[in-house]
Design a protein around this motif. Structure first.
Motif, PDB file in Angstrom:
ATOM      1  N   GLY A  20      36.303  60.994  58.599  1.00  0.00           N
ATOM      2  CA  GLY A  20      35.543  60.502  59.394  1.00  0.00           C
ATOM      3  C   GLY A  20      34.097  60.225  59.113  1.00  0.00           C
ATOM      4  O   GLY A  20      33.614  59.159  59.554  1.00  0.00           O
ATOM      5  N   ASN A  21      33.622  61.338  58.061  1.00  0.00           N
ATOM      6  CA  ASN A  21      32.141  61.147  57.519  1.00  0.00           C
ATOM      7  C   ASN A  21      32.186  59.793  56.456  1.00  0.00           C
ATOM      8  O   ASN A  21      31.231  58.939  56.701  1.00  0.00           O
ATOM      9  CB  ASN A  21      31.850  62.280  56.778  1.00  0.00           C
ATOM     10  CG  ASN A  21      30.665  61.988  56.182  1.00  0.00           C
ATOM     11  OD1 ASN A  21      29.681  61.655  56.876  1.00  0.00           O
ATOM     12  ND2 ASN A  21      30.460  62.718  55.120  1.00  0.00           N
ATOM     13  N   VAL A  22      33.352  59.742  55.557  1.00  0.00           N
ATOM     14  CA  VAL A  22      33.293  58.438  55.123  1.00  0.00           C
ATOM     15  C   VAL A  22      33.115  56.915  55.954  1.00  0.00           C
ATOM     16  O   VAL A  22      32.581  56.006  55.600  1.00  0.00           O
ATOM     17  CB  VAL A  22      34.581  58.162  53.897  1.00  0.00           C
ATOM     18  CG1 VAL A  22      34.792  57.055  53.443  1.00  0.00           C
ATOM     19  CG2 VAL A  22      34.359  59.471  53.030  1.00  0.00           C
ATOM     20  N   ILE A  23      34.093  56.891  56.817  1.00  0.00           N
ATOM     21  CA  ILE A  23      34.280  55.865  57.701  1.00  0.00           C
ATOM     22  C   ILE A  23      33.094  55.573  58.807  1.00  0.00           C
ATOM     23  O   ILE A  23      32.597  54.458  58.553  1.00  0.00           O
ATOM     24  CB  ILE A  23      35.445  56.147  58.778  1.00  0.00           C
ATOM     25  CG1 ILE A  23      36.736  56.040  58.082  1.00  0.00           C
ATOM     26  CG2 ILE A  23      35.486  55.054  59.774  1.00  0.00           C
ATOM     27  CD1 ILE A  23      37.995  56.362  58.911  1.00  0.00           C
ATOM     28  N   CYS A  24      32.486  56.795  59.103  1.00  0.00           N
ATOM     29  CA  CYS A  24      30.998  56.616  59.954  1.00  0.00           C
ATOM     30  C   CYS A  24      29.860  56.034  59.045  1.00  0.00           C
ATOM     31  O   CYS A  24      29.193  55.219  59.403  1.00  0.00           O
ATOM     32  CB  CYS A  24      30.645  57.671  60.601  1.00  0.00           C
ATOM     33  SG  CYS A  24      31.664  58.106  61.978  1.00  0.00           S
ATOM     34  N   PHE A  26      30.306  54.291  56.224  1.00  0.00           N
ATOM     35  CA  PHE A  26      30.506  53.059  55.810  1.00  0.00           C
ATOM     36  C   PHE A  26      30.093  52.031  56.921  1.00  0.00           C
ATOM     37  O   PHE A  26      29.618  50.868  56.672  1.00  0.00           O
ATOM     38  CB  PHE A  26      32.016  52.736  55.354  1.00  0.00           C
ATOM     39  CG  PHE A  26      32.528  51.547  55.268  1.00  0.00           C
ATOM     40  CD1 PHE A  26      32.149  50.760  53.701  1.00  0.00           C
ATOM     41  CD2 PHE A  26      33.053  50.562  55.979  1.00  0.00           C
ATOM     42  CE1 PHE A  26      32.671  49.410  53.458  1.00  0.00           C
ATOM     43  CE2 PHE A  26      33.448  49.272  55.630  1.00  0.00           C
ATOM     44  CZ  PHE A  26      33.360  48.720  54.355  1.00  0.00           C
ATOM     45  N   ILE A  27      30.460  52.448  58.168  1.00  0.00           N
ATOM     46  CA  ILE A  27      30.291  51.678  59.365  1.00  0.00           C
ATOM     47  C   ILE A  27      28.671  51.397  59.562  1.00  0.00           C
ATOM     48  O   ILE A  27      28.227  50.421  59.708  1.00  0.00           O
ATOM     49  CB  ILE A  27      30.951  52.078  60.642  1.00  0.00           C
ATOM     50  CG1 ILE A  27      32.329  51.915  60.504  1.00  0.00           C
ATOM     51  CG2 ILE A  27      30.193  51.464  61.840  1.00  0.00           C
ATOM     52  CD1 ILE A  27      33.235  52.532  61.659  1.00  0.00           C
ATOM     53  N   PHE A  28      27.934  52.434  59.245  1.00  0.00           N
ATOM     54  CA  PHE A  28      26.469  52.493  59.376  1.00  0.00           C
ATOM     55  C   PHE A  28      25.875  51.802  58.400  1.00  0.00           C
ATOM     56  O   PHE A  28      24.870  50.778  58.463  1.00  0.00           O
ATOM     57  CB  PHE A  28      26.020  53.970  59.396  1.00  0.00           C
ATOM     58  CG  PHE A  28      26.336  54.641  60.619  1.00  0.00           C
ATOM     59  CD1 PHE A  28      26.658  54.356  61.714  1.00  0.00           C
ATOM     60  CD2 PHE A  28      26.172  56.199  60.504  1.00  0.00           C
ATOM     61  CE1 PHE A  28      27.033  55.042  62.773  1.00  0.00           C
ATOM     62  CE2 PHE A  28      26.572  56.998  61.672  1.00  0.00           C
ATOM     63  CZ  PHE A  28      27.058  56.403  62.820  1.00  0.00           C
ATOM     64  N   CYS A  29      26.401  51.816  56.954  1.00  0.00           N
ATOM     65  CA  CYS A  29      25.847  51.195  55.862  1.00  0.00           C
ATOM     66  C   CYS A  29      26.070  49.490  56.147  1.00  0.00           C
ATOM     67  O   CYS A  29      25.373  48.596  56.023  1.00  0.00           O
ATOM     68  CB  CYS A  29      26.501  51.486  54.562  1.00  0.00           C
ATOM     69  SG  CYS A  29      25.934  52.988  54.006  1.00  0.00           S
ATOM     70  N   MET A  30      27.177  48.973  56.624  1.00  0.00           N
ATOM     71  CA  MET A  30      27.692  47.911  57.041  1.00  0.00           C
ATOM     72  C   MET A  30      26.780  47.105  58.056  1.00  0.00           C
ATOM     73  O   MET A  30      26.398  46.301  58.101  1.00  0.00           O
ATOM     74  CB  MET A  30      29.078  47.658  57.254  1.00  0.00           C
ATOM     75  CG  MET A  30      30.200  47.662  55.979  1.00  0.00           C
ATOM     76  SD  MET A  30      29.589  46.798  54.791  1.00  0.00           S
ATOM     77  CE  MET A  30      30.097  45.144  55.281  1.00  0.00           C
ATOM     78  N   GLU A  31      26.398  48.174  58.999  1.00  0.00           N
ATOM     79  CA  GLU A  31      25.763  47.639  60.102  1.00  0.00           C
ATOM     80  C   GLU A  31      24.249  47.311  59.646  1.00  0.00           C
ATOM     81  O   GLU A  31      23.432  46.354  60.034  1.00  0.00           O
ATOM     82  CB  GLU A  31      25.453  48.483  61.358  1.00  0.00           C
ATOM     83  CG  GLU A  31      24.783  48.243  62.531  1.00  0.00           C
ATOM     84  CD  GLU A  31      24.728  49.430  63.457  1.00  0.00           C
ATOM     85  OE1 GLU A  31      23.976  49.180  64.508  1.00  0.00           O
ATOM     86  OE2 GLU A  31      25.214  50.573  63.166  1.00  0.00           O
ATOM     87  N   VAL A  79      21.275  56.512  57.448  1.00  0.00           N
ATOM     88  CA  VAL A  79      22.296  55.917  56.331  1.00  0.00           C
ATOM     89  C   VAL A  79      21.651  56.426  54.853  1.00  0.00           C
ATOM     90  O   VAL A  79      22.371  57.177  54.216  1.00  0.00           O
ATOM     91  CB  VAL A  79      22.124  54.596  56.180  1.00  0.00           C
ATOM     92  CG1 VAL A  79      22.857  54.078  54.992  1.00  0.00           C
ATOM     93  CG2 VAL A  79      22.827  54.120  57.558  1.00  0.00           C
ATOM     94  N   VAL A  80      20.347  56.544  54.785  1.00  0.00           N
ATOM     95  CA  VAL A  80      19.946  57.237  53.284  1.00  0.00           C
ATOM     96  C   VAL A  80      20.067  58.548  53.297  1.00  0.00           C
ATOM     97  O   VAL A  80      20.462  59.137  52.278  1.00  0.00           O
ATOM     98  CB  VAL A  80      18.341  56.539  53.354  1.00  0.00           C
ATOM     99  CG1 VAL A  80      17.792  57.684  52.082  1.00  0.00           C
ATOM    100  CG2 VAL A  80      17.970  55.347  53.123  1.00  0.00           C
ATOM    101  N   MET A  81      20.022  59.237  54.498  1.00  0.00           N
ATOM    102  CA  MET A  81      20.344  60.828  54.302  1.00  0.00           C
ATOM    103  C   MET A  81      21.947  61.165  54.181  1.00  0.00           C
ATOM    104  O   MET A  81      22.265  62.094  53.552  1.00  0.00           O
ATOM    105  CB  MET A  81      19.760  61.652  55.424  1.00  0.00           C
ATOM    106  CG  MET A  81      18.360  61.781  55.640  1.00  0.00           C
ATOM    107  SD  MET A  81      17.627  62.638  56.920  1.00  0.00           S
ATOM    108  CE  MET A  81      18.919  62.769  58.124  1.00  0.00           C
ATOM    109  N   SER A  82      22.634  60.204  54.704  1.00  0.00           N
ATOM    110  CA  SER A  82      24.100  60.641  54.585  1.00  0.00           C
ATOM    111  C   SER A  82      24.609  60.056  53.209  1.00  0.00           C
ATOM    112  O   SER A  82      25.872  60.499  52.987  1.00  0.00           O
ATOM    113  CB  SER A  82      24.763  59.716  55.747  1.00  0.00           C
ATOM    114  OG  SER A  82      24.693  58.355  55.511  1.00  0.00           O
TER     115      SER A  82
END
Length: 142
Positions: A20-24, A26-31, A79-82
């Motif tokens: 879930g962390n990887v998916i979220c 990735f979605i946040f980075c793409m957004e 995003v930078v923190m994750s």
């Protein structure tokens, strides 16, 4: 899901949390990447869709653009923190930053009027419940 990590968690739960962390992330980075591509870096962090010398047509539009830019700045920080979390796997401090993603849910209350009403009702109920908790503490210590 991302905030349910606990001590001695089963391996299956840890795997689900990691996925879930990887998916979220990735979605946040793409957004973030799509918004930066669409608005440009300066437009992403400052007033979207406006020129520097352009006067806002009305105060409401100007405020919406400022709120949107603030939201983008917050999303950038999240995003930078994750991203470093993937490289520092055993760091509980970095993992605690997952909770800041809940801020995105709080931001929904600004655009979703019904959710805003629910949030206000919960805040008022919590304010009134303080007296009940104080009363319970008094009974506990007597």
């Amino acid at each position: 899901l991302l905030a349910c990590q606990h001590y001695m968690a089963p391996k299956e739960l840890q795997d689900v949390i990691l996925a879930g962390n990887v998916i979220c992330t990735f979605i946040f980075c793409m957004e973030m990447a799509l918004k930066m591509t669409a608005f440009g870096v300066k437009g992403y962090f400052f007033h979207q869709g406006s020129q520097e010398n352009e006067e806002p047509s009305d105060t409401k539009t100007y405020r919406q653009r400022s709120d949107s830019a603030m939201t983008n700045r917050l999303e950038f920080v999240l995003v930078v923190m994750s991203v470093p979390e993937f490289f520092l796997t055993d760091s509980a401090t970095i993992t605690a930053f997952r909770c800041f993603r809940l801020v995105r849910l709080i931001q929904l209350t600004q655009t979703w009027p019904r959710l805003q009403k629910v949030a206000v009702a919960l805040a008022e109920a919590c304010a009134e419940a303080i007296y009940l908790f104080i009363l319970l503490l008094v009974f506990l210590f007597i």
